[in-house]
Design a protein around this motif. Structure first.
Motif, PDB file in Angstrom:
ATOM      1  N   LEU A 119       0.865  -1.190   0.000  1.00 49.97           N
ATOM      2  CA  LEU A 119       0.000   0.000   0.000  1.00 49.97           C
ATOM      3  C   LEU A 119       0.898   1.236   0.000  1.00 49.97           C
ATOM      4  O   LEU A 119       1.793   1.347   0.812  1.00 49.97           O
ATOM      5  N   ARG A 120       0.623   2.123  -0.927  1.00 54.56           N
ATOM      6  CA  ARG A 120       1.414   3.364  -1.009  1.00 54.56           C
ATOM      7  C   ARG A 120       0.486   4.552  -0.834  1.00 54.56           C
ATOM      8  O   ARG A 120      -0.657   4.536  -1.232  1.00 54.56           O
ATOM      9  N   ARG A 121       1.041   5.542  -0.211  1.00 48.44           N
ATOM     10  CA  ARG A 121       0.282   6.793  -0.051  1.00 48.44           C
ATOM     11  C   ARG A 121       0.282   7.561  -1.345  1.00 48.44           C
ATOM     12  O   ARG A 121       1.251   7.527  -2.106  1.00 48.44           O
ATOM     13  N   ALA A 122      -0.818   8.276  -1.590  1.00 49.99           N
ATOM     14  CA  ALA A 122      -0.890   9.129  -2.780  1.00 49.99           C
ATOM     15  C   ALA A 122       0.093  10.301  -2.629  1.00 49.99           C
ATOM     16  O   ALA A 122       0.152  10.913  -1.569  1.00 49.99           O
ATOM     17  N   ALA A 123       0.820  10.592  -3.694  1.00 50.51           N
ATOM     18  CA  ALA A 123       1.828  11.650  -3.627  1.00 50.51           C
ATOM     19  C   ALA A 123       1.233  13.034  -3.712  1.00 50.51           C
ATOM     20  O   ALA A 123       0.217  13.368  -4.077  1.00 50.51           O
TER      21      ALA A 123
END
Length: 60
Positions: free
Chosen positions: A56-60
């Motif tokens: 899971l990656r955070r939105a930039a």
């Protein structure tokens, strides 16, 4: 084989008893030669999660 006997509360010699009710040629249990307590010695089974990992990656 030398194992810890719970009844004797010390290390004792264990041997495989004659096994007539087990389908295989060898029994999975061992008996203390001093008191006769039976112990099941089973291999450790490790279950691994084979699902792919999700990152899971955070939105930039």
């Amino acid at each position: 084989m030398e194992l810890h006997c719970d009844t004797c509360a010390r290390l004792r010699l264990f041997e495989k008893p004659a096994c007539t009710d087990h389908p295989r040629a060898t029994c999975p249990d061992w008996a203390c030669t001093a008191c006769g307590e039976a112990t099941l010695v089973a291999p450790v089974i490790l279950l691994m999660d084979r699902r792919p990992r999700v990152l899971l990656r955070r939105a930039a």
